[in-house]
Structures are given as C-alpha cells and as structure tokens.
Design a protein around this motif. Structure first.
Motif, PDB file in Angstrom:
ATOM      1  N   LEU A  19       0.951  -1.152  -0.288  1.00 26.20           N
ATOM      2  CA  LEU A  19      -0.147   0.098   0.087  1.00 26.20           C
ATOM      3  C   LEU A  19       0.985   1.340   0.018  1.00 26.20           C
ATOM      4  CD1 LEU A  19      -2.592  -0.921   2.448  1.00 26.20           C
ATOM      5  CD2 LEU A  19      -3.168  -0.556  -0.020  1.00 26.20           C
ATOM      6  N   LYS A  20       1.945   1.309   0.843  1.00 28.51           N
ATOM      7  CA  LYS A  20       2.782   2.313   0.769  1.00 28.51           C
ATOM      8  C   LYS A  20       3.521   2.511  -0.620  1.00 28.51           C
ATOM      9  CE  LYS A  20       3.783   2.572   5.629  1.00 28.51           C
ATOM     10  NZ  LYS A  20       4.870   2.143   6.879  1.00 28.51           N
ATOM     11  N   ASN A  21       3.947   1.515  -1.050  1.00 29.77           N
ATOM     12  CA  ASN A  21       4.491   1.743  -2.488  1.00 29.77           C
ATOM     13  C   ASN A  21       3.481   2.156  -3.529  1.00 29.77           C
ATOM     14  OD1 ASN A  21       6.650   1.059  -4.280  1.00 29.77           O
ATOM     15  ND2 ASN A  21       5.407  -0.668  -5.087  1.00 29.77           N
ATOM     16  N   TRP A  22       2.360   1.823  -3.395  1.00 28.61           N
ATOM     17  CA  TRP A  22       1.373   2.167  -4.382  1.00 28.61           C
ATOM     18  C   TRP A  22       1.049   3.672  -4.242  1.00 28.61           C
ATOM     19  CZ3 TRP A  22      -3.868   3.745  -4.257  1.00 28.61           C
ATOM     20  CH2 TRP A  22      -4.653   3.940  -5.484  1.00 28.61           C
ATOM     21  N   PHE A  23       0.787   4.012  -3.150  1.00 26.45           N
ATOM     22  CA  PHE A  23       0.671   5.486  -2.631  1.00 26.45           C
ATOM     23  C   PHE A  23       1.768   6.519  -3.098  1.00 26.45           C
ATOM     24  CE2 PHE A  23      -3.138   4.118   0.118  1.00 26.45           C
ATOM     25  CZ  PHE A  23      -3.837   4.826  -0.424  1.00 26.45           C
ATOM     26  N   ASP A  24       3.075   5.912  -2.648  1.00 27.77           N
ATOM     27  CA  ASP A  24       4.387   6.742  -2.882  1.00 27.77           C
ATOM     28  C   ASP A  24       4.380   6.944  -4.511  1.00 27.77           C
ATOM     29  OD1 ASP A  24       4.852   7.071  -0.385  1.00 27.77           O
ATOM     30  OD2 ASP A  24       6.350   5.405  -0.215  1.00 27.77           O
ATOM     31  N   ASN A  25       3.835   5.828  -5.333  1.00 25.88           N
ATOM     32  CA  ASN A  25       4.037   5.971  -6.828  1.00 25.88           C
ATOM     33  C   ASN A  25       2.970   6.695  -7.485  1.00 25.88           C
ATOM     34  OD1 ASN A  25       6.809   4.720  -7.137  1.00 25.88           O
ATOM     35  ND2 ASN A  25       5.763   3.071  -6.212  1.00 25.88           N
ATOM     36  N   LEU A  26       1.905   7.155  -6.812  1.00 23.87           N
ATOM     37  CA  LEU A  26       0.786   7.875  -7.444  1.00 23.87           C
ATOM     38  C   LEU A  26       1.257   9.162  -7.802  1.00 23.87           C
ATOM     39  CD1 LEU A  26      -2.273   6.786  -5.283  1.00 23.87           C
ATOM     40  CD2 LEU A  26      -1.813   6.255  -7.815  1.00 23.87           C
ATOM     41  N   ASP A  27       1.096   9.627  -9.059  1.00 22.38           N
ATOM     42  CA  ASP A  27       1.306  11.041  -9.468  1.00 22.38           C
ATOM     43  C   ASP A  27       0.354  12.080  -8.686  1.00 22.38           C
ATOM     44  OD1 ASP A  27       2.933  12.449 -11.532  1.00 22.38           O
ATOM     45  OD2 ASP A  27       0.757  13.190 -12.075  1.00 22.38           O
ATOM     46  N   VAL A  28       0.915  13.302  -8.608  1.00 27.27           N
ATOM     47  CA  VAL A  28      -0.032  14.242  -7.937  1.00 27.27           C
ATOM     48  C   VAL A  28      -1.131  14.572  -8.692  1.00 27.27           C
ATOM     49  CG1 VAL A  28       1.111  16.231  -8.942  1.00 27.27           C
ATOM     50  CG2 VAL A  28       0.049  16.277  -6.798  1.00 27.27           C
ATOM     51  N   ASP A  29      -1.400  14.585 -10.060  1.00 31.68           N
ATOM     52  CA  ASP A  29      -2.411  14.698 -10.727  1.00 31.68           C
ATOM     53  C   ASP A  29      -3.511  13.670 -10.492  1.00 31.68           C
ATOM     54  OD1 ASP A  29      -1.555  16.849 -12.315  1.00 31.68           O
ATOM     55  OD2 ASP A  29      -0.424  15.597 -13.827  1.00 31.68           O
ATOM     56  N   PHE A  30      -3.252  12.505 -10.111  1.00 34.44           N
ATOM     57  CA  PHE A  30      -4.378  11.420  -9.383  1.00 34.44           C
ATOM     58  C   PHE A  30      -5.128  12.241  -8.407  1.00 34.44           C
ATOM     59  CE2 PHE A  30      -5.667   8.312  -6.568  1.00 34.44           C
ATOM     60  CZ  PHE A  30      -6.245   7.463  -7.333  1.00 34.44           C
ATOM     61  N   PHE A  31      -4.435  12.725  -7.381  1.00 33.80           N
ATOM     62  CA  PHE A  31      -5.098  13.396  -6.361  1.00 33.80           C
ATOM     63  C   PHE A  31      -5.880  14.527  -6.916  1.00 33.80           C
ATOM     64  CE2 PHE A  31      -1.743  10.972  -4.366  1.00 33.80           C
ATOM     65  CZ  PHE A  31      -2.330  10.340  -3.612  1.00 33.80           C
ATOM     66  N   ARG A  32      -5.201  15.289  -7.644  1.00 32.57           N
ATOM     67  CA  ARG A  32      -5.782  16.605  -8.138  1.00 32.57           C
ATOM     68  C   ARG A  32      -7.054  16.377  -8.756  1.00 32.57           C
ATOM     69  NH1 ARG A  32      -1.313  18.664 -10.705  1.00 32.57           N
ATOM     70  NH2 ARG A  32      -0.996  19.781  -8.869  1.00 32.57           N
ATOM     71  N   VAL A  33      -6.953  15.222  -9.739  1.00 30.64           N
ATOM     72  CA  VAL A  33      -8.412  15.026 -10.602  1.00 30.64           C
ATOM     73  C   VAL A  33      -9.379  14.795  -9.455  1.00 30.64           C
ATOM     74  CG1 VAL A  33      -9.544  13.282 -11.961  1.00 30.64           C
ATOM     75  CG2 VAL A  33      -7.326  14.287 -12.574  1.00 30.64           C
ATOM     76  N   GLY A  34      -8.957  13.916  -8.388  1.00 32.26           N
ATOM     77  CA  GLY A  34     -10.152  13.565  -7.693  1.00 32.26           C
ATOM     78  C   GLY A  34     -10.758  14.630  -6.875  1.00 32.26           C
ATOM     79  N   ILE A  35      -9.774  15.635  -6.299  1.00 32.57           N
ATOM     80  CA  ILE A  35     -10.204  16.931  -5.765  1.00 32.57           C
ATOM     81  C   ILE A  35     -11.079  17.658  -6.583  1.00 32.57           C
ATOM     82  CG2 ILE A  35      -9.562  18.767  -4.268  1.00 32.57           C
ATOM     83  CD1 ILE A  35      -9.435  15.916  -2.805  1.00 32.57           C
ATOM     84  N   ASN A  36     -10.544  18.041  -7.627  1.00 29.67           N
ATOM     85  CA  ASN A  36     -11.216  18.861  -8.473  1.00 29.67           C
ATOM     86  C   ASN A  36     -12.544  18.612  -9.026  1.00 29.67           C
ATOM     87  OD1 ASN A  36      -8.985  20.577  -8.534  1.00 29.67           O
ATOM     88  ND2 ASN A  36      -8.187  19.926 -10.285  1.00 29.67           N
ATOM     89  N   SER A  37     -12.750  17.092  -8.941  1.00 29.49           N
ATOM     90  CA  SER A  37     -14.266  16.671  -9.399  1.00 29.49           C
ATOM     91  C   SER A  37     -15.219  16.757  -8.218  1.00 29.49           C
ATOM     92  CB  SER A  37     -14.021  15.058  -9.973  1.00 29.49           C
ATOM     93  OG  SER A  37     -13.815  14.455  -8.857  1.00 29.49           O
ATOM     94  N   LEU A  38     -14.741  17.257  -7.138  1.00 28.04           N
ATOM     95  CA  LEU A  38     -15.920  17.543  -6.091  1.00 28.04           C
ATOM     96  C   LEU A  38     -16.725  18.745  -6.343  1.00 28.04           C
ATOM     97  CD1 LEU A  38     -13.799  17.265  -2.769  1.00 28.04           C
ATOM     98  CD2 LEU A  38     -15.443  15.846  -3.306  1.00 28.04           C
TER      99      LEU A  38
END
Length: 137
Positions: free
Chosen positions: A101-120
């Motif tokens: 899980l740590k490895n997966w989260f560490d390798n996520l691009d910042v855009d992954f989170f940006r897309v989720g937050i921006n769709s709110l």
C-alpha cells in the motif's frame, strides 16, 4: 449534532490540531482566509467536542448528506484503482500488505489526487441539483 463524546472524537480533534499546525507551517495565509473542511457525518466528526473545536478555530464545514459516497473522493476516486491494483495479490503478512500500500501511494502522481479533488465541485452541484440523491447509481 451528537452531544456524545466518543473516544474517537478526542483523537479526531488531535488530528485536526496536527492538520492546523501543518497548514500554519506550509500555507500560513490559508488559516487567515479560513479553512473549509469537507468530512462526512461519522460520529467523531459530528461529536460535540469536534464541533467545539471547529467553532473555536472558525473552520467551515459545508453540509454533508448522510451516507453519500458520491462526495467522498476515497469512494469515487481512490478505492476503484486501489482495488484493481491489489486484485489477485496475496500477502503473507499484514506488513507485506502495508508495504504494498505504501509503495502504491508513493508512486501515485500528484495529478491522480488533483483529478479526484477537482471533481468534487461538479459532484456537489449534481447532489444539490438532485436534492441530495445519489449522483451515480
């Protein structure tokens, strides 16, 4: 709002204290302009102790319908990709799972989170337009 004090409300307020300190260090102007925090109606979030904390620091909590996964980035944006990533994997120990899980989260691009937050914003608008009915059925 719940008048009960839950064991988790105290812990949640401690988390909010740490968040406030992190914001003060990293984005000090944000605290002066005001913080809008989106969270759900979980008992620690709606407990009297938490509500007092939020009022003391002037943090705004927009209304949130009960049990609305359409407005939870973890529900509509995170869990699907995580489930696909972990699909078919088996772990010998809990530590192995945590490491993956740590490895997966560490390798996520910042855009992954940006897309989720921006769709709110659009999801909130859909919920409002549908009188708080679910956006996606």
């Amino acid at each position: 709002m719940s008048k009960r004090i839950t064991p988790f409300a105290s812990r949640y307020c401690s988390t909010l204290d740490r968040l406030k300190e992190a914001i003060r260090r990293k984005r000090p102007g944000l605290l002066r302009r005001g913080v809008v925090l989106q969270h759900d109606n979980a008992t620690p979030h709606s407990a009297n102790l938490t509500q007092q904390w939020l009022q003391r620091y002037g943090w705004e909590i927009p209304p949130h319908p009960a049990h609305c996964p359409d407005l939870e980035p973890s529900d509509f944006h995170l869990f699907g990709p995580l489930k696909r990533h972990l699909g078919g994997m088996a772990f010998e120990t809990e530590d192995d799972l945590i490491s993956e899980l740590k490895n997966w989260f560490d390798n996520l691009d910042v855009d992954f989170f940006r897309v989720g937050i921006n769709s709110l914003l659009s999801r909130w608008q859909k919920c409002i337009d549908l009188h708080w009915d679910y956006v996606e059925k």
